[in-house]
Design an enzyme around this catalytic site. Structure first.
Site, PDB file in Angstrom:
ATOM      1  CD  GLU A  12      12.187   3.657  16.419  1.00 29.17           C
ATOM      2  OE1 GLU A  12      11.035   3.588  16.906  1.00 29.17           O
ATOM      3  OE2 GLU A  12      12.382   3.712  15.197  1.00 29.17           O
ATOM      4  CG  ASP A  34       9.966   8.398  10.698  1.00 35.52           C
ATOM      5  OD1 ASP A  34      10.066   9.405  11.431  1.00 35.52           O
ATOM      6  OD2 ASP A  34       8.972   7.651  10.711  1.00 35.52           O
ATOM      7  CG  HIS A  49       8.702   5.389  14.676  1.00 41.42           C
ATOM      8  ND1 HIS A  49       9.087   4.148  15.138  1.00 41.42           N
ATOM      9  CD2 HIS A  49       7.706   5.148  13.780  1.00 41.42           C
ATOM     10  CE1 HIS A  49       8.355   3.206  14.549  1.00 41.42           C
ATOM     11  NE2 HIS A  49       7.508   3.792  13.720  1.00 41.42           N
ATOM     12  CB  ALA A  90       9.904   0.491   6.395  1.00 43.60           C
ATOM     13  NE  ARG A  91       7.984  -1.711  12.700  1.00 40.10           N
ATOM     14  CZ  ARG A  91       7.041  -0.777  12.645  1.00 40.10           C
ATOM     15  NH1 ARG A  91       7.301   0.394  12.116  1.00 40.10           N
ATOM     16  NH2 ARG A  91       5.830  -1.001  13.118  1.00 40.10           N
ATOM     17  NE  ARG A 133      -3.889  -1.959   2.525  1.00 37.60           N
ATOM     18  CZ  ARG A 133      -3.794  -3.263   2.804  1.00 37.60           C
ATOM     19  NH1 ARG A 133      -2.601  -3.781   3.084  1.00 37.60           N
ATOM     20  NH2 ARG A 133      -4.861  -4.041   2.804  1.00 37.60           N
ATOM     21  CB  THR A 166      10.151  -4.587   3.486  1.00 40.96           C
ATOM     22  OG1 THR A 166      11.273  -4.303   4.342  1.00 40.96           O
ATOM     23  CG2 THR A 166      10.528  -4.242   2.055  1.00 40.96           C
ATOM     24  N   GLY A 203       6.192   8.412  10.997  1.00 41.38           N
ATOM     25  CA  GLY A 203       5.465   7.911   9.826  1.00 41.38           C
ATOM     26  C   GLY A 203       3.965   7.882   9.978  1.00 41.38           C
TER      27      GLY A 203
END
Length: 329
Positions: free
Chosen positions: A262, A257, A283, A232-233, A152, A204, A285
């Site tokens: 974290e 990001d 972070h 993403a991660r 998406r 991903t 997003g």
């Protein structure tokens, strides 16, 4: 499925709580619980709703004798032990589409920021300097954007950056070349992507196959000056290798990001964040009002759907471990 009582362990929009209560589900909000506290509390609940802060470990899952559902108000489930949940017949579900637009828009913002050196130029001017030549950038029109992960978020990024004149190429193990063509993206194997890209953005999940996906070998396979974006991660990009590539000039900039740790305290991560060519955000997003409402509503809708109490809410599209759902059906 009989779900009478839900623990909300991370702060979510009140829309989640109100919707669950509307269907006579009792909700308790208890944030920032320690692991020990969570192990004690979970015994009293049929379901738990978390964001990214609370870790739902195997120990927590085993302690939740009543627990039937773990709901993640967001996309990533790396803070949930899905294998342990599956072994204990606990459904894990997320809200994969809820933050897609917000994550996409941040990605696009970072790409355009890197192209025109917006962040360092702004800092320079605020410090009293007038460094027009130093922060000269480049146009995105005619450049190639590689999108790793064509779900998406990746698709939304492709459509928006094509409007800037970028060529989009990409890879996803569960998307076909024909599907990618539908949103004007050329599907290529990874080894063909790296040397063609001017920008690389990753979308991903963090799984063993994607950990350290962007590493020294990949970065050295790219054009000199490649720019990297990760909304993403943390862990998909090897932070030590990225730092070295930025210092050497092989990487011309990065928009990051998410981080392996974290909040970050590791010296390598902190040094990476401090680089002038890095635009770093904490972070963000999914940090829009719209996304927070969507993920809150979507997670509650799926929990209600599992109870079978509503004709309006019947979809459980975010269930990760379908085998458990099939067993419980």
């Amino acid at each position: 499925m009989d779900i009478k009582k839900v623990l909300v362990a991370d702060a979510v929009d009140n829309a989640c709580i109100e919707l669950l209560k509307k269907y006579s589900i009792e909700v308790d909000c208890k944030y920032k619980l320690s692991k020990e506290q969570l192990v004690q509390e979970i015994k009293n609940y049929d379901a738990i709703v978390v964001r990214s802060d609370t870790k739902v470990t195997a120990e927590v899952i085993q302690a939740g004798k009543r627990m039937k559902v773990i709901g993640r108000a967001g996309a990533g489930v790396d803070n949930i032990d899905v294998n342990a949940a599956t072994a204990n017949n606990v459904i894990v579900l997320n809200t994969p589409g809820g933050n897609a637009i917000s994550a996409c828009e941040l990605t696009c913002s970072l790409i355009t920021n890197l192209a025109r050196n917006v962040t360092p130029a702004s800092a320079s001017l605020k410090a009293g300097r007038w460094d027009r030549k130093l922060y000269s950038g480049h146009e995105l029109s005619g450049k190639t954007l590689a999108i790793i992960g064509l779900g998406r978020i990746g698709r939304e990024v492709a459509l928006r950056m094509q409007a800037w004149g970028m060529t989009t190429i990409g890879f996803d193990p569960i998307v076909s070349a024909e599907e990618a063509k539908q949103f004007n993206t050329e599907f290529l194997p990874l080894e063909q992507i790296w040397p063609r890209a001017d920008y690389i953005t990753v979308h991903t999940p963090l799984i063993p196959a994607t950990r350290n996906l962007i590493n020294q070998k990949v970065l050295n396979s790219c054009k000199k000056g490649i720019r990297i974006i990760n909304v993403a991660r943390g862990g998909i990009i090897n932070e030590s290798d990225l730092l070295a590539a930025i210092k050497s000039g092989q990487c011309g900039g990065a928009g990051i990001d998410v981080f392996e740790q974290e909040p970050p305290t590791d010296p390598v991560t902190l040094e990476l964040i401090a680089q002038d060519k890095v635009v770093a955000t904490p972070h963000l997003g999914a940090s829009t009002g719209e996304a927070q409402i969507r993920v809150a509503v979507e997670v509650s809708e799926q929990i209600i759907a599992l109870t079978g109490k509503s004709k309006d809410y019947t979809s459980t599209a975010g269930v990760i471990n379908r085998s458990v759902l099939d067993k419980r059906a």
